[in-house]
Design a protein around this motif. Structure first.
Motif, PDB file in Angstrom:
ATOM      1  N   GLU A 142     -10.460 -14.052  10.564  1.00 41.96           N
ATOM      2  CA  GLU A 142      -9.366 -13.341  11.238  1.00 41.96           C
ATOM      3  C   GLU A 142      -8.092 -13.363  10.399  1.00 41.96           C
ATOM      4  N   LEU A 143      -7.858 -14.499   9.752  1.00 40.58           N
ATOM      5  CA  LEU A 143      -6.662 -14.618   8.914  1.00 40.58           C
ATOM      6  C   LEU A 143      -6.719 -13.599   7.777  1.00 40.58           C
ATOM      7  N   LEU A 144      -7.870 -13.516   7.117  1.00 43.19           N
ATOM      8  CA  LEU A 144      -8.003 -12.589   5.982  1.00 43.19           C
ATOM      9  C   LEU A 144      -7.824 -11.142   6.443  1.00 43.19           C
ATOM     10  N   GLU A 145      -8.351 -10.842   7.625  1.00 39.55           N
ATOM     11  CA  GLU A 145      -8.204  -9.492   8.185  1.00 39.55           C
ATOM     12  C   GLU A 145      -6.731  -9.177   8.484  1.00 39.55           C
ATOM     13  N   THR A 146      -6.056 -10.150   9.082  1.00 44.99           N
ATOM     14  CA  THR A 146      -4.642  -9.963   9.439  1.00 44.99           C
ATOM     15  C   THR A 146      -3.790  -9.760   8.185  1.00 44.99           C
ATOM     16  N   VAL A 147      -3.996 -10.621   7.183  1.00 45.16           N
ATOM     17  CA  VAL A 147      -3.217 -10.517   5.944  1.00 45.16           C
ATOM     18  C   VAL A 147      -3.495  -9.177   5.276  1.00 45.16           C
ATOM     19  N   SER A 148      -4.768  -8.791   5.247  1.00 46.46           N
ATOM     20  CA  SER A 148      -5.157  -7.530   4.625  1.00 46.46           C
ATOM     21  C   SER A 148      -4.447  -6.351   5.296  1.00 46.46           C
ATOM     22  N   GLY A 149      -4.335  -6.402   6.619  1.00 44.94           N
ATOM     23  CA  GLY A 149      -3.636  -5.347   7.369  1.00 44.94           C
ATOM     24  C   GLY A 149      -2.164  -5.259   6.984  1.00 44.94           C
ATOM     25  N   TYR A 150      -1.499  -6.412   6.873  1.00 44.06           N
ATOM     26  CA  TYR A 150      -0.072  -6.416   6.505  1.00 44.06           C
ATOM     27  C   TYR A 150       0.125  -5.925   5.067  1.00 44.06           C
ATOM     28  N   LEU A 151      -0.774  -6.337   4.170  1.00 41.20           N
ATOM     29  CA  LEU A 151      -0.652  -5.893   2.768  1.00 41.20           C
ATOM     30  C   LEU A 151      -0.817  -4.369   2.694  1.00 41.20           C
ATOM     31  N   ALA A 152      -1.735  -3.843   3.506  1.00 41.80           N
ATOM     32  CA  ALA A 152      -1.964  -2.390   3.517  1.00 41.80           C
ATOM     33  C   ALA A 152      -0.709  -1.650   3.986  1.00 41.80           C
ATOM     34  N   GLN A 153       0.059  -2.307   4.880  1.00 46.68           N
ATOM     35  CA  GLN A 153       1.299  -1.664   5.349  1.00 46.68           C
ATOM     36  C   GLN A 153       2.409  -1.721   4.301  1.00 46.68           C
ATOM     37  N   GLY A 154       2.246  -2.598   3.313  1.00 47.64           N
ATOM     38  CA  GLY A 154       3.224  -2.647   2.219  1.00 47.64           C
ATOM     39  C   GLY A 154       4.106  -3.875   2.168  1.00 47.64           C
ATOM     40  N   TYR A 155       3.886  -4.838   3.054  1.00 48.32           N
ATOM     41  CA  TYR A 155       4.707  -6.058   3.000  1.00 48.32           C
ATOM     42  C   TYR A 155       4.572  -6.701   1.626  1.00 48.32           C
ATOM     43  N   VAL A 156       5.703  -7.120   1.065  1.00 49.89           N
ATOM     44  CA  VAL A 156       5.697  -7.590  -0.320  1.00 49.89           C
ATOM     45  C   VAL A 156       5.480  -9.094  -0.455  1.00 49.89           C
ATOM     46  N   ARG A 157       5.507  -9.809   0.670  1.00 51.74           N
ATOM     47  CA  ARG A 157       5.315 -11.255   0.602  1.00 51.74           C
ATOM     48  C   ARG A 157       4.695 -11.733   1.899  1.00 51.74           C
ATOM     49  N   VAL A 331      11.740   0.515  10.296  1.00 50.09           N
ATOM     50  CA  VAL A 331      10.450   0.851   9.690  1.00 50.09           C
ATOM     51  C   VAL A 331      10.373   0.388   8.235  1.00 50.09           C
ATOM     52  N   LEU A 332       9.133   0.091   7.833  1.00 53.83           N
ATOM     53  CA  LEU A 332       8.875  -0.357   6.473  1.00 53.83           C
ATOM     54  C   LEU A 332       8.612   0.879   5.607  1.00 53.83           C
ATOM     55  N   ARG A 333       9.355   0.975   4.485  1.00 51.57           N
ATOM     56  CA  ARG A 333       9.125   2.065   3.537  1.00 51.57           C
ATOM     57  C   ARG A 333       8.969   1.466   2.154  1.00 51.57           C
ATOM     58  N   ASP A 334       7.778   1.596   1.579  1.00 55.28           N
ATOM     59  CA  ASP A 334       7.496   1.024   0.254  1.00 55.28           C
ATOM     60  C   ASP A 334       7.864  -0.454   0.181  1.00 55.28           C
ATOM     61  N   GLY A 335       7.612  -1.189   1.257  1.00 55.15           N
ATOM     62  CA  GLY A 335       7.871  -2.631   1.245  1.00 55.15           C
ATOM     63  C   GLY A 335       9.304  -3.024   1.555  1.00 55.15           C
ATOM     64  N   TYR A 336      10.138  -2.015   1.831  1.00 57.23           N
ATOM     65  CA  TYR A 336      11.557  -2.289   2.101  1.00 57.23           C
ATOM     66  C   TYR A 336      11.958  -1.791   3.477  1.00 57.23           C
ATOM     67  N   ILE A 337      13.041  -2.371   4.006  1.00 56.96           N
ATOM     68  CA  ILE A 337      13.644  -1.874   5.247  1.00 56.96           C
ATOM     69  C   ILE A 337      15.104  -1.544   4.946  1.00 56.96           C
ATOM     70  N   ASP A 338      15.553  -0.377   5.413  1.00 61.79           N
ATOM     71  CA  ASP A 338      16.933   0.048   5.176  1.00 61.79           C
ATOM     72  C   ASP A 338      17.912  -0.843   5.921  1.00 61.79           C
ATOM     73  N   VAL A 339      19.045  -1.128   5.263  1.00 66.63           N
ATOM     74  CA  VAL A 339      20.115  -1.902   5.885  1.00 66.63           C
ATOM     75  C   VAL A 339      20.989  -0.930   6.679  1.00 66.63           C
ATOM     76  N   PRO A 340      21.250  -1.227   7.962  1.00 62.95           N
ATOM     77  CA  PRO A 340      22.114  -0.326   8.733  1.00 62.95           C
ATOM     78  C   PRO A 340      23.470  -0.168   8.029  1.00 62.95           C
ATOM     79  N   ASN A 341      23.959   1.080   7.943  1.00 64.78           N
ATOM     80  CA  ASN A 341      25.214   1.284   7.205  1.00 64.78           C
ATOM     81  C   ASN A 341      26.288   1.997   8.019  1.00 64.78           C
ATOM     82  N   THR A 342      26.060   2.102   9.337  1.00 63.61           N
ATOM     83  CA  THR A 342      27.143   2.647  10.164  1.00 63.61           C
ATOM     84  C   THR A 342      27.967   1.483  10.704  1.00 63.61           C
TER      85      THR A 342
END
Ligand code: OSB
Ligand code: MG
Length: 368
Positions: A142-157, A331-342
């Protein structure tokens, strides 16, 4: 341009999946928001305390009591966050309670002044690299499946939660499955003692970025001893409750990396001080998380955009936690999340969503 009242809003939200750590299992969040309402503007802060005092001594009903009984009566119609922090220093500890009020006051003032929290704190990034904290899973598969899912989404660490018995072999399995290049670290949430030093040293072969909070919060000296016996860098989370503790911990060699959680240290002003200290000492920092909804997440992203935050944080996307966040989702975009700027923290709760989640709203009138 004055504060008229402060609302304490209690609410509830389910997590998308149970989050198991060495201290317990979280299936939902028992929420407390501080909502400052003035003649011209409003401000929001989220309390990060969990329902029970298992991660640290604070818990959300206790924070509610401290906020309403001790902190709100200190607030005057023109009070700034800085003035509040000074006034609230007469109350010992209770950092998560203080941080929620501080954030709401900061958001209110920065909105009025038309400046973002990120700019106010000195942010140098417009987006931040996003890691993910992976709870203890029932099985290695289950751990390997969970990690694999997060990596597929683009998490960098990837950060793996560990506890005695579910540590070395779990880390080995993840390393073997995903390779040596993946950024990997572990978090024990105080589950070990100094007698486990040689056991924890077995983690050295996996080239981890760090081991987070292996020993109890109060055992700074134990972490000094452990640092000499383990090659992997020691990072402190729970132990770092103030600027002074951070300075001492660095000076005595209890850690070489710090996880800054604004809720744990009493707010964003203290977090900025700890960040500046760490930059001056060459200590890398990263932004931790407490399963915050969009309100807390927005403010954490502003902090994580400061130059000393050189390691990816636990500031994951809204979808990692909730099916429907209380704000517009992060939302995650290419492993990053935008910093609110308003202005201010950059987000507000979606009224209908928050109302549907809410269990209680209490209004406190602010007077001189
Ligand atoms: O120790 O960092 C921790 C969540 C709740 C309490 C303590 C911790 C955590 C996490 C998850 O690791 C961080 C997050 O994704 O918000
Ligand atoms: Mg931690």
């Amino acid at each position: 341009m004055t504060i008229q009242h402060i609302e304490i809003r209690r609410a509830h939200i389910n997590l998308v999946s149970p989050f198991r750590t060495s201290f317990g299992v979280e299936v939902d969040r028992d929420l407390l928001y501080v909502h400052v309402v003035g003649s011209d503007e409003e401000g929001w802060g989220e309390c990060v305390a969990m329902a029970a005092p298992l991660y640290s001594s604070e818990y959300v009903d206790g924070c509610d009591e401290v906020i309403t009984r001790y902190l709100l009566p200190m607030i005057t119609p023109t009070m700034t966050a800085q003035e509040f922090v000074l006034a609230a220093s007469s109350i010992r500890g209770n950092f998560m309670a203080k941080a929620a009020v501080e954030t709401a006051l900061l958001d209110y003032r920065l909105r009025r002044d038309k400046i973002s929290l990120a700019t106010f704190l000195g942010a140098t990034q417009t987006r931040v690299a996003s890691g993910v904290s992976v709870g203890i899973q029932s099985t290695t598969e289950e751990l390997l499946e969970t990690v694999s899912g997060y990596l597929a989404q683009g998490y960098v660490r990837i950060k793996l939660k560990i506890e005695p018995g579910l540590d070395i072999e779990r880390v080995r399995a993840v390393r073997e499955a995903f390779g040596d290049d993946m950024l990997l670290q572990v978090d024990a949430n105080s589950a070990y003692t100094i007698d486990d030093a040689s056991h924890l040293a077995k983690l050295d072969e996996f080239n981890l970025l760090l081991i987070e909070q292996p020993l109890p919060e109060e055992d700074l000296i134990g972490h000094v001893e452990l640092s000499k016996k383990v090659g992997t860098p020691i990072c402190l989370d729970e132990s770092i409750t103030t600027f002074d503790v951070a300075r001492g911990a660095i000076d005595i060699g209890a850690c070489s990396i710090i996880n800054i959680k604004p809720g744990r240290v009493g707010g964003y002003l203290e977090s900025k001080k700890i960040h500046d200290l760490c930059v001056s000492r060459g200590v890398p920092v990263w932004c931790g998380g407490m399963l915050e909804t969009g309100i807390g997440r927005a403010a954490n992203l502003a902090l994580a955009a400061l130059p000393g935050f050189t390691l990816p944080g636990d500031t994951s996307a809204s979808s990692r936690y909730f099916t429907q966040d209380v704000t517009e989702p992060f939302v995650l975009r290419d492993g990053y999340i935008d910093v609110p700027n308003t202005v201010g923290i950059g987000v507000r709760p979606i009224a209908d969503v928050l109302d549907a989640m809410s269990s209680k709203s209490t209004k406190f009138v602010v007077s001189r």
